[in-house]
Motif scaffolding. Sequence first.
Motif, PDB file in Angstrom:
ATOM      1  N   MET A   1      33.103  -4.348  30.117  1.00 29.89           N
ATOM      2  CA  MET A   1      31.915  -4.924  29.755  1.00 29.89           C
ATOM      3  C   MET A   1      32.038  -6.121  28.606  1.00 29.89           C
ATOM      4  SD  MET A   1      28.409  -3.461  28.198  1.00 29.89           S
ATOM      5  CE  MET A   1      27.501  -2.663  29.103  1.00 29.89           C
ATOM      6  N   GLY A   2      31.856  -6.961  28.759  1.00 31.62           N
ATOM      7  CA  GLY A   2      32.033  -8.277  28.044  1.00 31.62           C
ATOM      8  C   GLY A   2      30.840  -8.497  27.154  1.00 31.62           C
ATOM      9  N   SER A   3      31.116  -9.282  25.995  1.00 29.04           N
ATOM     10  CA  SER A   3      30.140  -9.741  25.196  1.00 29.04           C
ATOM     11  C   SER A   3      29.131 -10.367  25.704  1.00 29.04           C
ATOM     12  CB  SER A   3      30.784 -10.616  24.061  1.00 29.04           C
ATOM     13  OG  SER A   3      31.337 -11.719  24.530  1.00 29.04           O
ATOM     14  N   GLU A   4      29.448 -11.200  26.822  1.00 28.68           N
ATOM     15  CA  GLU A   4      28.063 -11.718  27.310  1.00 28.68           C
ATOM     16  C   GLU A   4      27.152 -10.928  28.067  1.00 28.68           C
ATOM     17  OE1 GLU A   4      29.906 -14.648  30.123  1.00 28.68           O
ATOM     18  OE2 GLU A   4      30.692 -15.690  28.706  1.00 28.68           O
ATOM     19  N   ASP A   5      27.914  -9.769  28.737  1.00 29.77           N
ATOM     20  CA  ASP A   5      26.826  -8.857  29.454  1.00 29.77           C
ATOM     21  C   ASP A   5      26.003  -7.882  28.272  1.00 29.77           C
ATOM     22  OD1 ASP A   5      28.046  -9.368  31.827  1.00 29.77           O
ATOM     23  OD2 ASP A   5      29.603  -7.943  31.630  1.00 29.77           O
ATOM     24  N   ALA A   6      26.926  -7.673  27.295  1.00 34.58           N
ATOM     25  CA  ALA A   6      26.136  -6.969  26.167  1.00 34.58           C
ATOM     26  C   ALA A   6      25.087  -8.015  25.598  1.00 34.58           C
ATOM     27  CB  ALA A   6      27.033  -6.644  24.945  1.00 34.58           C
ATOM     28  N   ALA A   8      23.374 -10.210  27.281  1.00 32.42           N
ATOM     29  CA  ALA A   8      22.145 -10.321  28.355  1.00 32.42           C
ATOM     30  C   ALA A   8      21.289  -8.990  28.562  1.00 32.42           C
ATOM     31  CB  ALA A   8      22.810 -10.565  29.869  1.00 32.42           C
ATOM     32  N   ALA A   9      22.112  -7.684  28.222  1.00 37.59           N
ATOM     33  CA  ALA A   9      21.524  -6.670  28.201  1.00 37.59           C
ATOM     34  C   ALA A   9      20.471  -6.277  26.871  1.00 37.59           C
ATOM     35  CB  ALA A   9      22.567  -5.303  28.177  1.00 37.59           C
ATOM     36  N   MET A  10      21.024  -6.982  25.703  1.00 34.17           N
ATOM     37  CA  MET A  10      20.223  -6.856  24.572  1.00 34.17           C
ATOM     38  C   MET A  10      18.953  -7.798  24.825  1.00 34.17           C
ATOM     39  SD  MET A  10      19.922  -5.870  21.433  1.00 34.17           S
ATOM     40  CE  MET A  10      21.536  -5.578  20.603  1.00 34.17           C
ATOM     41  N   SER A  12      17.563  -8.559  27.801  1.00 32.91           N
ATOM     42  CA  SER A  12      16.493  -7.952  28.217  1.00 32.91           C
ATOM     43  C   SER A  12      15.875  -6.993  27.736  1.00 32.91           C
ATOM     44  CB  SER A  12      17.173  -7.628  29.604  1.00 32.91           C
ATOM     45  OG  SER A  12      18.067  -6.577  29.592  1.00 32.91           O
ATOM     46  N   ARG A  13      16.484  -6.081  26.882  1.00 30.82           N
ATOM     47  CA  ARG A  13      15.925  -4.923  26.229  1.00 30.82           C
ATOM     48  C   ARG A  13      14.943  -5.624  25.273  1.00 30.82           C
ATOM     49  NH1 ARG A  13      18.674  -0.340  22.568  1.00 30.82           N
ATOM     50  NH2 ARG A  13      16.881   1.251  22.247  1.00 30.82           N
ATOM     51  N   LEU A  14      15.302  -6.687  24.540  1.00 29.35           N
ATOM     52  CA  LEU A  14      14.263  -7.525  23.750  1.00 29.35           C
ATOM     53  C   LEU A  14      13.179  -7.857  24.340  1.00 29.35           C
ATOM     54  CD1 LEU A  14      16.630  -9.470  20.919  1.00 29.35           C
ATOM     55  CD2 LEU A  14      15.001  -7.445  20.449  1.00 29.35           C
ATOM     56  N   ALA A  15      13.126  -8.331  25.365  1.00 26.34           N
ATOM     57  CA  ALA A  15      12.311  -8.930  26.383  1.00 26.34           C
ATOM     58  C   ALA A  15      11.018  -7.707  26.701  1.00 26.34           C
ATOM     59  CB  ALA A  15      12.845  -9.856  27.517  1.00 26.34           C
ATOM     60  N   GLY A  16      11.735  -6.721  27.094  1.00 22.25           N
ATOM     61  CA  GLY A  16      10.899  -5.438  27.482  1.00 22.25           C
ATOM     62  C   GLY A  16      10.345  -4.844  26.431  1.00 22.25           C
ATOM     63  N   LEU A  17      10.974  -5.024  25.095  1.00 21.42           N
ATOM     64  CA  LEU A  17      10.349  -4.291  23.739  1.00 21.42           C
ATOM     65  C   LEU A  17       9.060  -5.304  23.396  1.00 21.42           C
ATOM     66  CD1 LEU A  17      13.000  -3.200  21.807  1.00 21.42           C
ATOM     67  CD2 LEU A  17      11.430  -2.032  22.565  1.00 21.42           C
ATOM     68  N   GLU A  18       9.186  -6.715  23.726  1.00 23.74           N
ATOM     69  CA  GLU A  18       8.402  -7.550  23.346  1.00 23.74           C
ATOM     70  C   GLU A  18       7.226  -7.753  24.137  1.00 23.74           C
ATOM     71  OE1 GLU A  18       8.080 -12.569  22.937  1.00 23.74           O
ATOM     72  OE2 GLU A  18       9.866 -11.648  22.759  1.00 23.74           O
ATOM     73  N   SER A  19       7.338  -7.533  25.444  1.00 21.40           N
ATOM     74  CA  SER A  19       6.285  -7.332  26.322  1.00 21.40           C
ATOM     75  C   SER A  19       5.562  -6.041  26.164  1.00 21.40           C
ATOM     76  CB  SER A  19       6.775  -7.259  27.838  1.00 21.40           C
ATOM     77  OG  SER A  19       7.595  -6.352  28.253  1.00 21.40           O
ATOM     78  N   GLU A  20       6.202  -5.009  25.807  1.00 19.09           N
ATOM     79  CA  GLU A  20       5.582  -3.740  25.465  1.00 19.09           C
ATOM     80  C   GLU A  20       4.615  -3.756  24.209  1.00 19.09           C
ATOM     81  OE1 GLU A  20       6.721   0.646  24.429  1.00 19.09           O
ATOM     82  OE2 GLU A  20       8.085  -0.273  25.260  1.00 19.09           O
ATOM     83  N   ASN A  21       5.248  -4.703  23.111  1.00 16.93           N
ATOM     84  CA  ASN A  21       4.648  -4.608  22.126  1.00 16.93           C
ATOM     85  C   ASN A  21       3.256  -5.544  22.166  1.00 16.93           C
ATOM     86  OD1 ASN A  21       3.919  -4.619  19.117  1.00 16.93           O
ATOM     87  ND2 ASN A  21       5.272  -6.463  18.588  1.00 16.93           N
TER      88      ASN A  21
END
Length: 157
Positions: A1-6, A8-10, A12-21
């Motif tokens: 897992m590269g830094s680009e994958d990490a 992108a995961a971060m 997407s996780r922030l986008a999910g948290l932002e939509s939930e918020n």
Amino acid sequence: MGSEDALAAMKSRLAGLESENSARMALLDKRREEALAEAKEKFDKQSKTQGGVIVRLQERNRKAKAAGGWATEATLGEKAEDDGDFGFEEDEAENERRAGYRTADEPPSAYRPAPPAPQGPPPPLAPVAEERPAGRHRRAAARGDDDDFADTDWLAT
């Protein structure tokens, strides 16, 4: 897992948290608006009730002042329109007619013509049956009066 994958995961996780918020904030805003509308409705209802109470108290104070400062039930109570009217007046003429009362304009009953006699033979009479008392008194009536001591001479014995 590269830094680009990490990364992108971060993201997407922030986008999910932002939509939930944002969904939670929208829900909180909706609940706040509903609470404000309910509070306003209750306040309007309570203010209407309090306004009526204030009007009644002002009227009561006005009546007490008009009565010279005496706050009694007679001065503060509501006045009845007509206490003597029970609605029987319309029946009085009919009741007096049935009772045989006459007005001053009517002739005395001796001068009135007699009511017409019924036409035809009288109806046959029903056979007369011996009457017996009903219920628990029936036994006492059938037995006679055994406890009749009217003919007893109590001083002779």
